[in-house]
Design an enzyme around this catalytic site. Structure first.
Site, PDB file in Angstrom:
ATOM      1  CG  ASP A   1       0.073   0.229  -0.764  1.00 55.96           C
ATOM      2  OD1 ASP A   1      -0.503   0.596   0.161  1.00 55.96           O
ATOM      3  OD2 ASP A   1       0.966   0.661  -1.149  1.00 55.96           O
TER       4      ASP A   1
ATOM      5  CE  LYS B   1       3.561   0.905   4.728  1.00 61.29           C
ATOM      6  NZ  LYS B   1       3.700   1.759   3.395  1.00 61.29           N
TER       7      LYS B   1
ATOM      8  CD  GLN C   1       6.831   3.075   1.934  1.00 63.99           C
ATOM      9  OE1 GLN C   1       6.247   1.871   2.323  1.00 63.99           O
ATOM     10  NE2 GLN C   1       6.116   4.214   2.194  1.00 63.99           N
TER      11      GLN C   1
END
Ligand code: NAP
Length: 295
Positions: free
Chosen positions: A120, A53, A97
């Protein structure tokens, strides 16, 4: 004739080129989109996802920061780190994460992220807006699947779509996006899971079959309609090559299904690259929204 390949990797490159151009344009106005990734613990898979990422962000001209914390980090410490970035105006996207260590309440952490920086798309506010069809950050893998379908010319309107898997990150949101009354939606959706009585009965009816179960090669050719479009979200490590590289397979028995489907995503190189790309898309959108730049 074998199915056409829906090459997510290539489509992702195209979208990333569009995003890089957008980032360059924003930079001429003195705006640099910023993303922070927060990793707790030392899970190797999570470490590699976070690295990928940050690498992609960097390549697109997005400012990216990586904050790694030990597995023993407390919930309070993690919440404090999120609060720090919620009020950091150089950061437009905060990604924690997952999965988190067991002693940390994942839902509490996701809810602590400013919804305006929730790139997200997991904050309850964004999940609710998505359900209502309101503008919001869409979760990256489901959004990536819709983009893959649209950019491959697959019509969802009126299609019978069967989704296998009902997780909060893939199955439920992709089913939801597909029923929205707009382009990339308007499908008739069936959602299957472990309590589904006769899964093959449903999968065989699908014009578009989306599989996100995490079970290696569970969808065989006899479960797929001739001419279906098959999107394989699964990523399963089934061993290592002699050189130590992970051998990955999807949830679809590719060798069999490729002979029957009209189009299919490979694993790897299908849905995976789209997930990171949509994260970058959300980060750029967030920077634009923060600076009142429309569309
Ligand atoms: P998950 O949270 O484990 O959910 C799996 C879902 O599949 C559950 O709803 C489960 O049903 C259902 N399921 C499992 N086995 C089944 C079976 N035999 N028959 C019918 N339904 C079954 O998984 P996830 O996070 O959604 O991920 C799914 C897969 O996609 C994994 O391989 C993951 O690595 C991959 N993935 C890939 C990306 C990407 O970017 N490419 C992103 C996310 C996930 P129940 O609810 O009844 O238990």
């Amino acid at each position: 004739m074998p199915a056409a390949l829906i090459r997510g990797k290539d489509i992702a490159v195209t979208i990333q080129e569009e995003l890089a151009a957008e980032v360059r344009h924003l930079q001429t106005m003195g705006i640099v989109p910023g993303l922070v990734t927060i990793l707790v613990g030392d899970d190797p898979a999570s470490q590699s996802y976070v690295r990928a990422k940050n690498k992609t962000a960097h390549a697109l001209g997005i400012h990216s920061e990586q904050r790694s914390r030990p597995a023993a980090t407390t919930e309070e410490e993690l919440l404090a780190l999120i609060a720090e970035y919620n009020s950091n105006s150089a950061i437009h996207g905060i990604l924690v994460q997952l999965p988190l260590p067991r002693h940390i309440d994942e839902s509490k952490v996701l809810a602590a992220i400013d919804p305006a920086k929730d790139v997200d798309g997991f904050h309850p506010v964004n999940v609710g807006k998505m359900l209502l069809g309101e503008p919001c950050f869409l979760p990256c893998t489901p959004h990536g699947i819709i983009e893959l379908l649209q950019r491959s010319g697959v019509e969802t309107s009126g299609a019978e779509v069967v989704v296998v898997g009902r997780s909060n990150i893939v199955g439920k949101p992709v089913a939801n996006l597909l029923i929205q009354k707009r382009a990339g939606g308007n499908a008739t959706v069936t959602l299957c899971h472990t309590r589904t009585r006769d899964m093959a009965f449903h999968t065989k009816r699908a014009d578009i079959l989306i599989v996100a179960a995490g079970v290696p090669q569970m969808i065989k050719a006899d479960m797929v309609k001739e001419g279906a479009v098959v999107i394989d979200v699964g990523v399963n490590r089934i061993g290592e090559s002699e050189s130590g590289k992970a051998i990955l397979v999807g949830d679809v028995d590719f060798a069999g299904v490729v002979e029957k489907a009209k189009a299919i995503t490979p694993v790897p190189g299908g849905v995976g690259p789209m997930t990171i790309t949509m994260l970058m898309h959300n980060t750029v959108q967030s920077a634009k929204t923060a600076h009142n730049i429309m569309a």
